[in-house]
Design an enzyme around this catalytic site. Sequence first.
Site, PDB file in Angstrom:
ATOM      1  CD  GLU A   2      -3.179   0.624   0.293  1.00  0.00           C
ATOM      2  OE1 GLU A   2      -2.628   1.664  -0.124  1.00  0.00           O
ATOM      3  OE2 GLU A   2      -4.380   0.392   0.130  1.00  0.00           O
ATOM      4  NE  ARG A  36      -6.113  -3.055   8.621  1.00  0.00           N
ATOM      5  CZ  ARG A  36      -5.986  -2.424   7.445  1.00  0.00           C
ATOM      6  NH1 ARG A  36      -5.418  -1.225   7.395  1.00  0.00           N
ATOM      7  NH2 ARG A  36      -6.461  -2.967   6.337  1.00  0.00           N
ATOM      8  CG  ASN A  90      -6.809   1.527   5.186  1.00  0.00           C
ATOM      9  OD1 ASN A  90      -6.058   0.566   5.164  1.00  0.00           O
ATOM     10  ND2 ASN A  90      -7.628   1.801   4.193  1.00  0.00           N
ATOM     11  CD  GLU A  95     -12.939  -4.812   4.720  1.00  0.00           C
ATOM     12  OE1 GLU A  95     -13.891  -4.688   3.918  1.00  0.00           O
ATOM     13  OE2 GLU A  95     -11.845  -5.315   4.407  1.00  0.00           O
ATOM     14  CG  ASN A  97      -8.676   2.746   0.920  1.00  0.00           C
ATOM     15  OD1 ASN A  97      -7.456   2.786   0.986  1.00  0.00           O
ATOM     16  ND2 ASN A  97      -9.352   1.618   0.930  1.00  0.00           N
ATOM     17  CG  ASP A 106      -7.295   0.345  -1.992  1.00  0.00           C
ATOM     18  OD1 ASP A 106      -6.909   1.176  -1.154  1.00  0.00           O
ATOM     19  OD2 ASP A 106      -7.155  -0.878  -1.843  1.00  0.00           O
TER      20      ASP A 106
END
Length: 289
Positions: free
Chosen positions: A23, A103, A105, A124, A151, A200
């Site tokens: 990522e 968490r 992102n 999620e 995101n 994303d």
Amino acid sequence: MTSNVHTTSSYEVAVRAEATLGEGPTWDAAAGRLIWIDILGCRVHTYDPVSGRRTSRTTEQHVGAVKPRVGGGLVLNLRDGVGLVDPDDTFRWLHRAPVAGRRANDAAVAPDGSLWAGTMRYDEAAGGGSLSRLTGDGTVEVVLSDVAVSNGTGWSPDGRSMYYVDSPTRRVDVFDFTDDGRAVNRRPFVSIEDGAGFPDGLTVDADGCVWVALWDGSAVRRYTPDGVLDRVLSLPTPRVTACAFGGPDLADLYITTARTGLSAPHPTAGSLLVVPDAGRGVVQPSFAG
């Protein structure tokens, strides 16, 4: 998809890897290197495309994003909050606020040097994540509190528009970005059709076009500033996670990918890919803290 869309499958493997959840590619202009991460592998990687030099460091918990800081060092969006790595490589927390089951992102640095840091629940769940704005002194403001998977975030070249993805919505939204660093007037920018994957990470180029990585879509798409799809980069692995322009001329598009959840991953899954001379990027600001 119209006939005016240019589709290409040309790419190269910049760094062959098996990242579980690659990522966050970010070009560190001051250091002349690309920073990227493996969220679930708790790894921060760097890659210098000129020398080929690579580094890797382990984080003590899942890391959602890493960005360069003004004056050197890194800011890390971590499971339990936002931390800083100083130029001497020491770590300290800027803002620590752990939430069970949640968490970090994706994150991005705004034109004013603030960090816009996203979170999500591991399951999620809708409304379990958030998007917060952090200033260099550690002041935190929750901007969005009803998010599932926070995101991609990015700004237009003139700094007047902010783009944002909450992946399960299948949309890229756009806000007006004010002179005092607020995001207002949220509205849909583009919607991803069923079967094309989920938006994303994203980046915005020098022409104001928005490039969006498609998770389970095997592609990166480019949309013009008025929301028209005009280019598709077709890739061999489905879990395409994020993209960013890098290289000395900011002309090469770097793309991260993931292996997680794939029963028979393609050889490129988890690698850092690159499309040379894909466009023209913009120098990204560093975190002012």
